[in-house]
Design a protein around this motif. Structure first.
Motif, PDB file in Angstrom:
ATOM      1  N   GLY A 112      -4.429 -12.357   0.084  1.00  0.00           N
ATOM      2  CA  GLY A 112      -2.994 -12.491  -0.131  1.00  0.00           C
ATOM      3  C   GLY A 112      -2.504 -11.607  -1.250  1.00  0.00           C
ATOM      4  O   GLY A 112      -1.425 -10.998  -1.160  1.00  0.00           O
ATOM      5  N   ALA A 113      -3.283 -11.501  -2.321  1.00  0.00           N
ATOM      6  CA  ALA A 113      -2.911 -10.634  -3.446  1.00  0.00           C
ATOM      7  C   ALA A 113      -2.913  -9.170  -3.029  1.00  0.00           C
ATOM      8  O   ALA A 113      -2.024  -8.396  -3.412  1.00  0.00           O
ATOM      9  N   VAL A 114      -3.898  -8.777  -2.240  1.00  0.00           N
ATOM     10  CA  VAL A 114      -3.992  -7.389  -1.792  1.00  0.00           C
ATOM     11  C   VAL A 114      -2.821  -7.027  -0.875  1.00  0.00           C
ATOM     12  O   VAL A 114      -2.154  -6.007  -1.069  1.00  0.00           O
ATOM     13  N   TYR A 115      -2.540  -7.881   0.107  1.00  0.00           N
ATOM     14  CA  TYR A 115      -1.467  -7.578   1.060  1.00  0.00           C
ATOM     15  C   TYR A 115      -0.108  -7.528   0.365  1.00  0.00           C
ATOM     16  O   TYR A 115       0.667  -6.583   0.569  1.00  0.00           O
ATOM     17  N   SER A 116       0.185  -8.536  -0.469  1.00  0.00           N
ATOM     18  CA  SER A 116       1.464  -8.545  -1.168  1.00  0.00           C
ATOM     19  C   SER A 116       1.566  -7.356  -2.122  1.00  0.00           C
ATOM     20  O   SER A 116       2.653  -6.793  -2.309  1.00  0.00           O
ATOM     21  N   GLY A 117       0.430  -6.957  -2.704  1.00  0.00           N
ATOM     22  CA  GLY A 117       0.430  -5.795  -3.583  1.00  0.00           C
ATOM     23  C   GLY A 117       0.726  -4.509  -2.826  1.00  0.00           C
ATOM     24  O   GLY A 117       1.447  -3.635  -3.314  1.00  0.00           O
ATOM     25  N   LEU A 118       0.198  -4.387  -1.618  1.00  0.00           N
ATOM     26  CA  LEU A 118       0.457  -3.208  -0.792  1.00  0.00           C
ATOM     27  C   LEU A 118       1.933  -3.131  -0.384  1.00  0.00           C
ATOM     28  O   LEU A 118       2.536  -2.047  -0.388  1.00  0.00           O
ATOM     29  N   VAL A 119       2.501  -4.278  -0.034  1.00  0.00           N
ATOM     30  CA  VAL A 119       3.926  -4.307   0.321  1.00  0.00           C
ATOM     31  C   VAL A 119       4.773  -3.927  -0.885  1.00  0.00           C
ATOM     32  O   VAL A 119       5.708  -3.123  -0.786  1.00  0.00           O
ATOM     33  N   LEU A 120       4.453  -4.488  -2.042  1.00  0.00           N
ATOM     34  CA  LEU A 120       5.194  -4.193  -3.269  1.00  0.00           C
ATOM     35  C   LEU A 120       5.077  -2.719  -3.647  1.00  0.00           C
ATOM     36  O   LEU A 120       6.062  -2.095  -4.053  1.00  0.00           O
ATOM     37  N   TYR A 121       3.895  -2.163  -3.490  1.00  0.00           N
ATOM     38  CA  TYR A 121       3.666  -0.743  -3.785  1.00  0.00           C
ATOM     39  C   TYR A 121       4.510   0.136  -2.864  1.00  0.00           C
ATOM     40  O   TYR A 121       5.082   1.147  -3.291  1.00  0.00           O
ATOM     41  N   ALA A 122       4.615  -0.264  -1.619  1.00  0.00           N
ATOM     42  CA  ALA A 122       5.433   0.483  -0.657  1.00  0.00           C
ATOM     43  C   ALA A 122       6.913   0.393  -1.005  1.00  0.00           C
ATOM     44  O   ALA A 122       7.651   1.377  -0.883  1.00  0.00           O
ATOM     45  N   ILE A 123       7.352  -0.787  -1.454  1.00  0.00           N
ATOM     46  CA  ILE A 123       8.768  -0.973  -1.807  1.00  0.00           C
ATOM     47  C   ILE A 123       9.126  -0.175  -3.057  1.00  0.00           C
ATOM     48  O   ILE A 123      10.135   0.544  -3.095  1.00  0.00           O
ATOM     49  N   GLU A 124       8.309  -0.316  -4.096  1.00  0.00           N
ATOM     50  CA  GLU A 124       8.637   0.280  -5.390  1.00  0.00           C
ATOM     51  C   GLU A 124       8.361   1.776  -5.466  1.00  0.00           C
ATOM     52  O   GLU A 124       9.128   2.533  -6.056  1.00  0.00           O
ATOM     53  N   LEU A 185      -3.730 -17.309  -8.782  1.00  0.00           N
ATOM     54  CA  LEU A 185      -4.506 -18.319  -8.060  1.00  0.00           C
ATOM     55  C   LEU A 185      -5.959 -17.871  -7.934  1.00  0.00           C
ATOM     56  O   LEU A 185      -6.887 -18.668  -8.135  1.00  0.00           O
ATOM     57  N   ALA A 186      -6.153 -16.594  -7.609  1.00  0.00           N
ATOM     58  CA  ALA A 186      -7.509 -16.056  -7.497  1.00  0.00           C
ATOM     59  C   ALA A 186      -8.242 -16.154  -8.837  1.00  0.00           C
ATOM     60  O   ALA A 186      -9.422 -16.506  -8.883  1.00  0.00           O
ATOM     61  N   LEU A 187      -7.538 -15.858  -9.932  1.00  0.00           N
ATOM     62  CA  LEU A 187      -8.157 -15.946 -11.255  1.00  0.00           C
ATOM     63  C   LEU A 187      -8.566 -17.383 -11.560  1.00  0.00           C
ATOM     64  O   LEU A 187      -9.656 -17.628 -12.083  1.00  0.00           O
ATOM     65  N   LEU A 188      -7.702 -18.339 -11.226  1.00  0.00           N
ATOM     66  CA  LEU A 188      -8.033 -19.746 -11.434  1.00  0.00           C
ATOM     67  C   LEU A 188      -9.258 -20.140 -10.620  1.00  0.00           C
ATOM     68  O   LEU A 188     -10.166 -20.819 -11.127  1.00  0.00           O
TER      69      LEU A 188
END
Length: 222
Positions: A112-124, A185-188
């Motif tokens: 989930g962190a990877v996918y959301s990060g890829l989407v955010l990277y594409a947006i920004e 969440l992953a860190l926790l």
């Protein structure tokens, strides 16, 4: 004297190298952000690649690497935790039920962190493997809003542009917060995983951290 006398090979090199590489890549990505965006992105690529390969290896890998060997029902997992607390837990040569549940949870949260990060990277930045999909609208960036479709389709140019800008900003904020939630969440879960490994090592009188380095564990009945 043979170092591995009375031991059995459990973790293959792919599992071990993947495990420790994932640890390094995850913490590199977690502690590098805006000021070290390049390092953050590449560490994220490594994390994503390892997660994808681990999913593949979970079906075709060595015995104890396969999901069918260690994934168990919630009931079995709960019973193991209760027995572990009472120092009656059964020893497993491969992953125990609690460890298996943690692996699944970690894979989901990291994915989930990877996918959301890829989407955010594409947006920004307009870059990354999802950049084209985001630009073409293949990946939906719409988030829940109180503004109705009728307002969005208003003929007034100023209102329409203002609405579009609102959606863009809301989408970026949504994916940024989603990325942070999954990462934290992953860190926790990583912290809980380490605590569980240490507790299980004590309960079963074996060094599970060393086992993930050497690949060997004490032989004997499960």
């Amino acid at each position: 004297m043979d170092t591995y006398q009375n031991t059995v090979k459990v973790w293959d090199p792919i599992v071990r190298v993947g495990h420790w590489t994932l640890v390094i890549a995850f913490f590199t990505a977690y502690f590098t952000e805006d000021d070290f965006l390049t390092q953050h992105v590449w560490a994220g690529y490594v994390v994503g690649g390892i997660v994808c390969f681990r999913l593949f290896w979970g079906f075709v890998g060595s015995r104890h690497a396969r999901f069918e060997d260690f994934v168990r029902s919630p009931k079995t997992t709960w019973r193991y935790l209760c027995d572990l607390k009472g120092n009656r837990a059964k020893r497993y040569v491969g992953h125990n039920p609690a460890g298996a549940a943690m692996i699944i949870a970690l894979l989901i949260s990291i994915a989930g962190a990877v996918y959301s990060g890829l989407v955010l990277y594409a947006i920004e930045e307009g870059e990354g493997p999802l950049a084209g999909w985001v630009a073409n609208g293949t990946v939906s960036l719409r988030v829940p809003t109180l503004i109705t479709g009728a307002q969005a389709d208003d003929d007034n140019d100023v209102r329409h542009k203002g609405y579009k800008r609102h959606i863009d900003e809301a989408s970026e904020e949504f994916w940024e917060e989603t990325h942070e939630v999954f990462a934290n969440l992953a860190l926790l879960l990583v912290g809980l995983h380490v605590a569980g490994v240490l507790f299980s090592s004590y309960a079963h009188r074996e060094n599970l951290i060393k086992a993930m380095v050497t690949g060997h564990k004490r032989s004997g009945p499960e």
